[in-house]
Each structure stands twice: as structure tokens, then as C-alpha cells.
Write a protein that holds these residues in place. Structure first.
Motif, mmCIF file in Angstrom:
data_model
loop_
_atom_site.group_PDB
_atom_site.id
_atom_site.type_symbol
_atom_site.label_atom_id
_atom_site.label_comp_id
_atom_site.label_asym_id
_atom_site.label_seq_id
_atom_site.Cartn_x
_atom_site.Cartn_y
_atom_site.Cartn_z
ATOM 1 N N ILE A 24 8.019 -22.253 -6.826
ATOM 2 C CA ILE A 24 6.795 -21.931 -7.573
ATOM 3 C C ILE A 24 6.231 -20.576 -7.134
ATOM 4 O O ILE A 24 5.947 -19.698 -7.961
ATOM 5 C CB ILE A 24 5.719 -23.025 -7.367
ATOM 6 N N LEU A 25 6.100 -20.390 -5.789
ATOM 7 C CA LEU A 25 5.479 -19.155 -5.293
ATOM 8 C C LEU A 25 6.332 -17.937 -5.622
ATOM 9 O O LEU A 25 5.834 -16.936 -6.138
ATOM 10 C CB LEU A 25 5.245 -19.254 -3.783
ATOM 11 N N THR A 26 7.632 -18.034 -5.318
ATOM 12 C CA THR A 26 8.506 -16.880 -5.565
ATOM 13 C C THR A 26 8.501 -16.514 -7.039
ATOM 14 O O THR A 26 8.331 -15.350 -7.397
ATOM 15 C CB THR A 26 9.956 -17.191 -5.137
ATOM 16 N N SER A 27 8.688 -17.542 -7.911
ATOM 17 C CA SER A 27 8.787 -17.169 -9.320
ATOM 18 C C SER A 27 7.450 -16.754 -9.904
ATOM 19 O O SER A 27 7.434 -15.945 -10.825
ATOM 20 C CB SER A 27 9.424 -18.269 -10.184
ATOM 21 N N LEU A 30 6.987 -12.951 -8.304
ATOM 22 C CA LEU A 30 7.931 -11.987 -8.871
ATOM 23 C C LEU A 30 7.833 -11.951 -10.399
ATOM 24 O O LEU A 30 7.989 -10.899 -11.015
ATOM 25 C CB LEU A 30 9.361 -12.318 -8.426
ATOM 26 N N GLY A 31 7.567 -13.119 -10.994
ATOM 27 C CA GLY A 31 7.392 -13.168 -12.450
ATOM 28 C C GLY A 31 6.208 -12.324 -12.884
ATOM 29 O O GLY A 31 6.281 -11.583 -13.870
ATOM 30 N N THR A 99 15.764 -17.880 -13.341
ATOM 31 C CA THR A 99 15.355 -18.438 -14.632
ATOM 32 C C THR A 99 13.842 -18.325 -14.818
ATOM 33 O O THR A 99 13.362 -17.794 -15.829
ATOM 34 C CB THR A 99 15.723 -19.932 -14.712
ATOM 35 N N LEU A 100 13.120 -18.819 -13.811
ATOM 36 C CA LEU A 100 11.660 -18.856 -13.955
ATOM 37 C C LEU A 100 11.055 -17.455 -13.912
ATOM 38 O O LEU A 100 10.029 -17.194 -14.552
ATOM 39 C CB LEU A 100 11.051 -19.749 -12.874
ATOM 40 N N ILE A 101 11.691 -16.540 -13.176
ATOM 41 C CA ILE A 101 11.162 -15.170 -13.119
ATOM 42 C C ILE A 101 11.344 -14.479 -14.467
ATOM 43 O O ILE A 101 10.397 -13.887 -15.001
ATOM 44 C CB ILE A 101 11.850 -14.355 -12.000
ATOM 45 N N ILE A 102 12.547 -14.564 -15.041
ATOM 46 C CA ILE A 102 12.729 -13.847 -16.315
ATOM 47 C C ILE A 102 11.937 -14.519 -17.434
ATOM 48 O O ILE A 102 11.458 -13.867 -18.343
ATOM 49 C CB ILE A 102 14.222 -13.670 -16.713
ATOM 50 N N ALA A 106 8.400 -12.537 -19.317
ATOM 51 C CA ALA A 106 8.110 -12.404 -20.744
ATOM 52 C C ALA A 106 6.806 -13.106 -21.096
ATOM 53 O O ALA A 106 5.938 -12.552 -21.759
ATOM 54 C CB ALA A 106 9.259 -12.990 -21.562
ATOM 55 N N TYR A 107 6.670 -14.346 -20.618
ATOM 56 C CA TYR A 107 5.530 -15.177 -21.008
ATOM 57 C C TYR A 107 4.208 -14.567 -20.525
ATOM 58 O O TYR A 107 3.240 -14.493 -21.273
ATOM 59 C CB TYR A 107 5.727 -16.579 -20.431
#
Lengths: 253, 250
Positions: A24-27, A30-31, A99-102, A106-107
Motif C-alpha cells: 500500500i505505502l510503496t504503491s 510512487l503512484g 501494477t498498482l503504481i502504473i 493514471a488514476y
């Protein structure tokens, strides 16, 4: 319902929480960084890049996150082998994070862009006319004014991200959901409701924490400061009236 | 002190400014007047590069620049010699009155906090807003906001102040307080370029009036010359229109 059993499995489930939190934290961090870059590029309207970015955002928003997870997990090694790179060791956790970062890149840019556009042009012009560099202008005036607009949306996005991590067990990561499946398999499918209820409570706690964090951020926005000031003024006014009334009364007594 | 030569600017193929030449001397109060959509505001915004002219040269004291080859650094230098007061005030919404006036002095000019604070208090006193230091712009009336924005501009001690229709978005009863402040600024000897529709105000404070129409300067001269002695048909038509409007009370 076996509450004793729920209490018994709670520590086992919570022991996998660090993995979920790591994802959760990383994505989210970085997201968010990726989405800032994407938003900046979209706002600059670079000729060749813009259509590519629009296509990327449209694609990310359209496909289910589960499908995206599979595409990254199974697809990336294939993609890298085409480039003669050996990426077969790409771990499940890294795939989940990518996956969660890319996806969030966008989101979140769909949240940041309207927030940026909500800041009046005059604010830019005022800073420009006073001779601020664009970096200082954005740091001092634009981001602080974007914050109250963007934070509620960002808060929701974090909650969705937390929900999305419940899918990563499908590529073999033993997070809370993965652990729950293991526990259920070991008990021959008994006590399913208790297990699900326990992890529901854990997800609830995590979401409450993230809500707290977002509220904390919201309390630091300038709009909240103005509100607080007004509330304080009217409160001190009430107090003042109350005490002056009392004084009058005591004088009468 | 300020000289603009052969300034051209187009928007989507429409030529807005068609070769403007303008000279402003130190201590001048130059007022641009003319019908709406003539390019007065655009011309003003070219002086600090909020617009991108397609052609032309600008000289501001020791800076000599060509708009076609101007660099980001030059733009910053130009902007740091000037200050602008906007029609919509454009105070920073996330900053208090004091911060609005103080910050550019510290960040842009590198002044010490204490010095910037003293200067801010001094300027805010001149515009009569010492009691609003901790207020946010949204808590002020339009007239108060515009006075703060004038203090913000003055605090930077610019060589040139640009006023872009400073009273046009104010309620009629608030116009007076802002005009009085501008009048004091003009009297203090600061060089000013002003765009306004307040004709009698323009006549009383200006050292030079520039009448523009359809992207060109039609004529320029002393207030006496433009308002009383001009023989130009377009100038006369424009000013008559104003006089008749004023008698109707619009």
C-alpha cells in the motif's frame, strides 16, 4: 459464530499486515509521484506525448485491476525476454507494486489535473508578475491551493488502493487475504465466516487509519485555517458575551 | 526609462497590437485610454511578458530586449523591475495580507525577514490596512483587496508599476478608496503605466494620456491636449461618448 476462534486467528492474520502495508505505502507514494509527472506532462500539452498519455490513462481506467495484475505478472517477463533481458525472477510482490503504481499513476492524475485547473489563472499571473520562478510559484501557491480540492479524491483513491491489494493473493502473495485462504484450507473450509469477518475488521482498521491521515492533511490546508479562524472568532465572541453577562449578573447580585 | 518599439502581437491569426511605439520617462504617469478590445490591457501585459508578442523591442532602464529572442532569464529580470496591479486583485488566496506583501520581498528579492516586515507594515499603513494583517483575502472587500495588492506591488520598490483597470471590478462605492491610494502613489514620484476607464481620474493624475483604438496608438499628449484640444475625430468621438454616458449617469 465462534468469537474465540476469531480471536485465535487474529494474530496470525495481523502478522501478514506488514506485507499489505508495504504494498500500500510503496504503491501510493510512487503512484502519486508518477501521477504528478503525468499531470505535469498533460498540462504542458506536448505534441507527441499527449495522445500517448491519453491512451495510457484511458487503458488503465478501463481494464479491471485483476486483469492488469495478471498482465504485469505474466506479461512483463515475456516482454523483457523479447528484449533479451532475463526477468523471470520478477517477484510477485514487485509485480503487484508495479501494477498498482502504473494504475494509480493514471488514476491519480485524473484527480490532480482538475485540482490544478481549479487554481485561477490570476494566481499564476500574480506570481509571475512578481518575478517568482515557476518552481517556487508551484511550491508556494499552486500546490497549497490544489490541496483542498485534491485531498478528498486522494483519500478515496487510497481506500480503493487498500481494497485493490486484497487481489494480490491471486498471484501467490501471502498478504491478509492470502493468509485467510491458507487458514481456511487448513481448517477444511470450516469457520469461513469467522475468517472473512476478521479480515473485514482488519481492512476497516487500516482504512480508518488512512482516513485519519488524510483528515490530518486536510487540517493543514489554508481553507481549513480560515474556517478555524472564523470558528475561533465566533467562539471567543460567545465566551466574551457569556462572561460579560455573568459579570453583569454578579454585579446585580 | 521605458521604451517600446514596433510591438506586434497576434492571437490565432488576429492581430491585436499592430506596431506600438511607446516611451515612458522616469516619474511619468502614463494612462492608456480607448474603447474596449483595443489592446490596452494586452499592451500593459506585454511590458512584463504575461503575453508573448510576435515582434518588437523593449528597453527598461538598463535592460534592452527583443521579444523574438527573449530568454526565460530575461523575462525574470524584466518582471523583477516591474510590479503589476490586476483588475481581479489576484492576491494569493492561501496567504494572509501580511504574507502577501512580505513574501516576494524575501523570496524574490532576498531581503531579510525583519526588513521585509518593516517595509510591509510601512506600505500597509499607507493603504490603511494595518488592522487586517492576519486576514486572508477572502475575508476582505474588493476595495481592501485591491489596496493590499497595491501595497504588495509598492513593497518591492519596482522601477515601474503597471495598473491594469484597478477599479473595474469594484463596487461603485469602493472605487474612491482605491483611486485615492493610486493618487498618493502617483504623487510619490513612482513611474506608472495605467489602464483605466475613469476618465476624470486619468485627466487629473496623468502626465501623459495615450489614446488607443483597434491595436494602434491614435494619439498621445498631455491630459489638457487629449481631453480639450484634440482635433482627431476618433479621440473626440470616444471622449464624447464618455461625456454623454456620464451625463446619463451610466
Amino acid at each position: 459464530m465462534d468469537i474465540g476462534y476469531m480471536i485465535e486467528i487474529f494474530p496470525k492474520l495481523i502478522s501478514t499486515l506488514p506485507i499489505s502495508l508495504l504494498i500500500i505505502l510503496t504503491s501510493s507514494i510512487l503512484g502519486l509521484m508518477l501521477s504528478i509527472v503525468i499531470t505535469a506532462l498533460r498540462i504542458k500539452r506536448i505534441k507527441f506525448l499527449s495522445p500517448i498519455l491519453e491512451a495510457y490513462i484511458s487503458f488503465m481506467r478501463s481494464i479491471p485491476i485483476l486483469l492488469l495484475l495478471f498482465l504485469v505478472y505474466y506479461g512483463l517477463p515475456v516482454f523483457f525476454s523479447l528484449l533479451n533481458l532475463n526477468m523471470n525472477d520478477l517477484s510477485a510482490i514487485v509485480s503487484a507494486m508495479i501494477t498498482l503504481i502504473i494504475f494509480n499513476g493514471a488514476y491519480l492524475s485524473e484527480i490532480l489535473r482538475p485540482a490544478y485547473l481549479a487554481v485561477e489563472k490570476g494566481q499564476h499571473e500574480a506570481a509571475d508578475s512578481l518575478g517568482y520562478t515557476s518552481f517556487t510559484k508551484i511550491r508556494k501557491f499552486i500546490i497549497p491551493q490544489m490541496a483542498p480540492v485534491a485531498l478528498p479524491g486522494l483519500g478515496n483513491a487510497v481506500i480503493y488502493l487498500i481494497h485493490d491489494t486484497s487481489l494480490v493473493f491471486t498471484i501467490g502473495i501471502v498478504d491478509i487475504m492470502g493468509k485467510a485462504n491458507l487458514i481456511m484450507a487448513n481448517s477444511y473450509g470450516e469457520n469461513k465466516v469467522e475468517v472473512f469477518l476478521t479480515i473485514a475488521i482488519i481492512y476497516w482498521m487500516v482504512c480508518l487509519l488512512s482516513d485519519r491521515f488524510i483528515k490530518l492533511c486536510e487540517n493543514h490546508t489554508y481553507l481549513r485555517k480560515i474556517e478555524n479562524k472564523r470558528a475561533f472568532n465566533s467562539q471567543s465572541l460567545k465566551l466574551h458575551q457569556k462572561f460579560t453577562k455573568r459579570n453583569i449578573k454578579s454585579n446585580l447580585d | 526609462m521605458l521604451a517600446i518599439r514596433d510591438l506586434h502581437l497576434s492571437f490565432n491569426g488576429n492581430e491585436i497590437l499592430k506596431g506600438i511605439d511607446l516611451t515612458v520617462n522616469k516619474g511619468d504617469v502614463v494612462t492608456l485610454i480607448g474603447p474596449s478590445g483595443t489592446g490596452k490591457t494586452t499592451l500593459l501585459r506585454c511590458i512584463n511578458c504575461l503575453e508573448n508578442p510576435s515582434k518588437g523591442e523593449i528597453t527598461l532602464s538598463d535592460l534592452q530586449l527583443n521579444y523574438e529572442t527573449i530568454s526565460k532569464k530575461d523575462i525574470l529580470k524584466l518582471r523583477r523591475k516591474t510590479a503589476m496591479v490586476f483588475q481581479q486583485f489576484n492576491l494569493f488566496k492561501n496567504k494572509t495580507v501580511l504574507e502577501n506583501v512580505m513574501e516576494a520581498q524575501i523570496i524574490v528579492q532576498g531581503k531579510k525577514k525583519e526588513e521585509a516586515y518593516k517595509k510591509s507594515i510601512e506600505e500597509l499603513e499607507k493603504v490603511g490596512l494595518l488592522d487586517k494583517l492576519e486576514s486572508y483575502p477572502s475575508e476582505l472587500s474588493g476595495g481592501q483587496q485591491q489596496r493590499v495588492s497595491i501595497a504588495r506591488a509598492l513593497a518591492l520598490e519596482p522601477e515601474l508599476i503597471l495598473f491594469d483597470e484597478p477599479t473595474s471590478s469594484l463596487d461603485p462605492e469602493l472605487v474612491g478608496e482605491v483611486l485615492r491610494v493610486i493618487e498618493n502613489v502617483a504623487r510619490s514620484g513612482v513611474t506608472i503605466v495605467l489602464v483605466t476607464h475613469e476618465m476624470s481620474f486619468a485627466q487629473s493624475i496623468s502626465t501623459k494620456i495615450v489614446f488607443m483604438d483597434k491595436g494602434v496608438i491614435v494619439e498621445e499628449g498631455s491630459p489638457q491636449f487629449i481631453f480639450e484640444d484634440s482635433n482627431n475625430e476618433r479621440t473626440k468621438a470616444f471622449l464624447n461618448h464618455f461625456k454623454s454616458n456620464q451625463t446619463v449617469g451610466v
